[in-house]
Write a protein that holds these residues in place. Structure first.
Motif, short mmCIF file in Angstrom:
data_model
loop_
_atom_site.label_atom_id
_atom_site.label_comp_id
_atom_site.label_asym_id
_atom_site.label_seq_id
_atom_site.Cartn_x
_atom_site.Cartn_y
_atom_site.Cartn_z
N GLN A 298 -16.44 -52.93 8.35
CA GLN A 298 -15.76 -52.74 9.61
C GLN A 298 -14.89 -51.48 9.55
N GLN B 143 -11.44 -49.50 10.16
CA GLN B 143 -10.01 -49.79 10.18
C GLN B 143 -9.33 -48.87 11.20
N SER C 251 -10.68 -45.23 10.12
CA SER C 251 -11.09 -44.94 8.76
C SER C 251 -12.10 -46.00 8.32
N GLY C 252 -12.77 -45.70 7.26
CA GLY C 252 -13.75 -46.65 6.73
C GLY C 252 -15.14 -46.41 7.25
N SER D 62 -13.02 -55.14 15.79
CA SER D 62 -12.02 -54.46 14.97
C SER D 62 -10.83 -54.09 15.83
N GLY E 64 -6.55 -52.59 15.78
CA GLY E 64 -5.41 -52.04 15.09
C GLY E 64 -4.26 -53.04 15.10
N GLN E 65 -3.13 -52.64 14.50
CA GLN E 65 -1.98 -53.53 14.40
C GLN E 65 -1.10 -53.47 15.65
#
Length: 124
Positions: A1, A3, A25-26, A113, A115-116
């Motif tokens: 997944q 990030q 990223s990732g 996916s 984010g925070q």
């Protein structure tokens, strides 16, 4: 997944502007349709805007249409949300999200996916 990390939130006055960023990223962002969502205290997470893989197609919630602009730079693996003419009702935590749904989606459940989140507070 992939990030995702959001940035750019803050405290502003009504009428001001903010630009949110979402760094991936990732995995490359080119594989995903992307969206911005927000959640205010005591409310459900709601759709704000989404953008296709190439950036050619965008969709906005009625509440932000004409004030917010979603964009992406696949070369920088980054998603953006330009927010102008901010209102107190725009106060929320803003999340970016990625989906592999071919036509994209306006439903949080379709995004795998997240984010925070970044806090946006608009004072009137």
């Amino acid at each position: 997944q992939v990030q995702l990390v959001e940035s750019g939130g803050g405290l502003v006055q009504a009428g001001d502007s903010l630009r949110l960023s979402c760094a991936a990223s990732g995995r490359t962002l080119r594989n995903y349709n992307m969206g911005w969502f927000r959640q205010a205290p005591g409310k459900e997470r709601e759709f704000v805007a989404r953008i296709s893989v190439t950036g050619e197609n965008t969709v906005y919630a009625d509440s932000v249409k004409g004030r917010f602009t979603i964009s992406r730079d696949n070369g920088k693996n980054t998603l953006y949300l330009q927010m102008n003419s901010l209102k107190s009702e725009d106060t929320a935590v803003y999340y970016c999200a990625a989906t592999t749904y071919y036509y994209g989606s306006s439903f949080p459940a379709d995004y795998g996916s997240w984010g925070q989140g970044t806090q946006v507070t608009v004072s009137s």
